[in-house]
Every structure is written in C-alpha cells, then in structure tokens.
Design a protein around this motif. Structure first.
Motif, short mmCIF file in Angstrom:
data_model
loop_
_atom_site.label_atom_id
_atom_site.label_comp_id
_atom_site.label_asym_id
_atom_site.label_seq_id
_atom_site.Cartn_x
_atom_site.Cartn_y
_atom_site.Cartn_z
N UNK A 35 23.33 -0.67 60.94
CA UNK A 35 22.31 -1.25 60.06
C UNK A 35 22.96 -1.83 58.80
N UNK A 36 23.96 -1.12 58.29
CA UNK A 36 24.71 -1.61 57.12
C UNK A 36 25.39 -2.93 57.44
N UNK A 37 26.03 -3.01 58.62
CA UNK A 37 26.71 -4.24 59.02
C UNK A 37 25.71 -5.39 59.16
N UNK A 38 24.58 -5.11 59.80
CA UNK A 38 23.58 -6.17 59.98
C UNK A 38 23.06 -6.67 58.63
N UNK A 39 22.85 -5.76 57.69
CA UNK A 39 22.36 -6.15 56.37
C UNK A 39 23.38 -7.03 55.65
N UNK A 40 24.67 -6.70 55.80
CA UNK A 40 25.70 -7.52 55.16
C UNK A 40 25.82 -8.88 55.84
N UNK A 41 25.74 -8.91 57.15
CA UNK A 41 25.78 -10.18 57.88
C UNK A 41 24.61 -11.07 57.48
N UNK A 42 23.46 -10.45 57.22
CA UNK A 42 22.28 -11.23 56.84
C UNK A 42 22.44 -11.92 55.50
N UNK A 43 23.41 -11.50 54.69
CA UNK A 43 23.61 -12.09 53.37
C UNK A 43 24.48 -13.35 53.39
N UNK A 44 25.19 -13.59 54.49
CA UNK A 44 26.22 -14.62 54.48
C UNK A 44 25.78 -15.86 55.23
N UNK A 45 26.59 -16.92 55.06
CA UNK A 45 26.33 -18.19 55.75
C UNK A 45 27.14 -18.31 57.04
N UNK A 73 15.24 -16.74 55.59
CA UNK A 73 14.42 -17.96 55.60
C UNK A 73 13.78 -18.20 54.24
N UNK A 74 13.39 -17.13 53.54
CA UNK A 74 12.81 -17.27 52.21
C UNK A 74 13.85 -17.81 51.23
N UNK A 75 15.12 -17.54 51.50
CA UNK A 75 16.20 -18.04 50.65
C UNK A 75 16.72 -19.40 51.08
N UNK A 76 16.03 -20.02 52.04
CA UNK A 76 16.44 -21.35 52.48
C UNK A 76 17.57 -21.36 53.49
N UNK A 77 17.86 -20.19 54.10
CA UNK A 77 18.92 -20.10 55.09
C UNK A 77 18.33 -20.14 56.50
N UNK A 78 19.10 -20.58 57.49
CA UNK A 78 18.64 -20.50 58.88
C UNK A 78 18.56 -19.05 59.31
N UNK A 79 17.85 -18.74 60.40
CA UNK A 79 17.69 -17.34 60.82
C UNK A 79 19.01 -16.62 61.07
N UNK A 80 20.03 -17.33 61.56
CA UNK A 80 21.31 -16.72 61.88
C UNK A 80 22.46 -17.43 61.16
N UNK A 81 23.44 -16.67 60.68
CA UNK A 81 24.64 -17.32 60.14
C UNK A 81 25.45 -17.93 61.28
N UNK A 82 26.32 -18.86 60.94
CA UNK A 82 27.21 -19.47 61.93
C UNK A 82 28.26 -18.45 62.35
N UNK A 104 24.29 -20.04 66.26
CA UNK A 104 25.18 -21.21 66.16
C UNK A 104 26.64 -20.77 66.28
N UNK A 105 27.41 -21.47 67.10
CA UNK A 105 28.80 -21.09 67.38
C UNK A 105 29.75 -22.21 67.00
N UNK A 106 30.81 -21.83 66.25
CA UNK A 106 31.91 -22.74 65.94
C UNK A 106 33.20 -22.15 66.48
#
Length: 224
Positions: A35-45, A73-82, A104-106
């Motif tokens: 859960x900690x990892x998911x919360x941190x991932x949710x903060x990034x682009x 989404x409220x912060x103007x970000x897409x649902x998932x980071x790249x 999204x995959x790079x």
C-alpha cells in the motif's frame, strides 16, 4: 539541465538485500508495504525500472486504489503514471503480462535495443539516449523526460547508475523482518561501487508492525 525529482522506492531484508541469490521477485513485503508503494507511485508522473526487475515480476506496480486514482485526476494527472523499462539490449519477452496491463509503456534503450522493437506496438514511445560507448546517457535521458516526479523501483544496477551521475534525490526504503544472505544477492545499490559515497539526511522513520519505513534525502558525496 532540468530533470524530474527522482525517488528510489525499494523493500529490502534486514541484511540489506532486495532479492535472493536467484534474483527472484522480492515478495517479502507486507500488505502495508504494498500500500505504501502504491501510494508513492500514485504521486509521480513516471516509474523507472530495469529489464531484470520486469523479468522477475512479469508485471509492474499500477495504481489500483480508486481514491488514489481520483486524487491523480483531480491534480490533472492521467490515471496511471508512465511505466518506463530500461534496457540497453531490450531483450524482453513480449508475452509478459506487463504488456497486457492498462498502463502507458515506454522503453528507454540504445540504438541496438531500439532495433529489436521496430514496427512494434508494445511501447507507446521508444526513447534512445546513448553515449559514444553505447551506454545509456542518463543525464540526457532524464533531462528529456517531460515529468516533474519520477520513481525508481530497481534494480540495484539501475540505482547505482543513477547515483553515479548524481541523479537521485530521495530514498524510501522498507526494512522487512527477514534475512536473505548471500554474497551474490542484490542490494539496493549494486554496480562497481561509489568510491566517494553519498551522504543522506534522514527525513522520517516509522515502524508499522514488523517493518520499518525509512525516508532519506540525498545531500551529496561524503567529501562535499
């Protein structure tokens, strides 16, 4: 050059290993750590990880919590980071479940690696940044990423490469209650070593159940 703010996020054993000697996926973290990892991932682009990490897990950490997705989404970000896979040769199994995940995959690679993925739709973007010796040019690669915040999820060779170029700003380490041992078991920072060392400033420490969550800021080499 400007670049994203970069945070390494890893779980490790009490003896400082991020996997066993077979380099299998490290699944020793608790539900709290996930859960900690998911919360941190949710903060990034963007999320950066090596091909070895991808091979071990077969998937990547995506944001599943509806509240975290709503916050993005409220912060103007897409649902998932790249999700950015790093590999010089890009020898990656195209049947990995990673390629079915709705993210999204790079691919960040060299010209040799990019040739393996010509005319493929597996990655939305294939980015080539290399030095004259055929290695990835990390300062250039990060400077060209259109992100404010970047998470690095391993492995140790990747983290070492970024540390060597002074491209890591923070570390978030979860110390898990087990010992793995083994001289060949990978650690959070592998590679040839950092002769001058890197200084850290402890920002926070929190013990939850049997795990300890450490948050550090990188403050420079020990000679600074």
């Amino acid at each position: 050059m400007t670049r994203p703010h970069t945070t390494v996020i890893l779980a490790m054993s009490a003896d400082g290993k991020i996997a066993n000697t077979q380099r299998q996926a490290a699944r020793f973290g608790s539900a709290q750590d996930r859960a900690h990892l998911e919360a941190e991932v949710a903060k990034v682009d963007g999320v950066l990880f090596g091909a070895g990490t991808l091979r071990a897990y077969g998937t990547t950490m995506r944001v599943m919590n509806p509240q975290l997705i709503q916050q993005r989404e409220a912060g103007g970000k897409p649902p998932q980071p790249v999700q950015i896979v790093v590999s010089r040769q890009a020898k990656i199994d195209r049947n990995l479940r990673f390629f079915q995940q709705p993210v999204p995959r790079w691919l960040l690679t060299t010209s040799a690696g990019a040739n393996r993925w010509q005319n493929s739709s597996h990655f939305e973007s294939i980015r080539v940044d290399e030095t004259a010796t055929g290695e990835i040019d990390w300062p250039q690669a990060l400077a060209q990423m259109p992100f404010e915040r970047l998470a690095v999820l391993g492995g140790g060779e990747l983290v070492a490469s970024l540390f060597a170029e002074d491209l890591i700003d923070e570390l978030r380490l979860t110390v898990c209650p087990l010992v793995l041992g083994g001289r060949d078991a990978p650690s959070p920072v592998s590679g040839v070593g950092l002769p001058a060392g890197k200084g850290l400033e402890l920002i926070s420490v929190e013990a939850i159940a049997q795990e300890v969550f450490l948050h550090y800021r990188v403050i420079g080499t020990l000679q600074d």
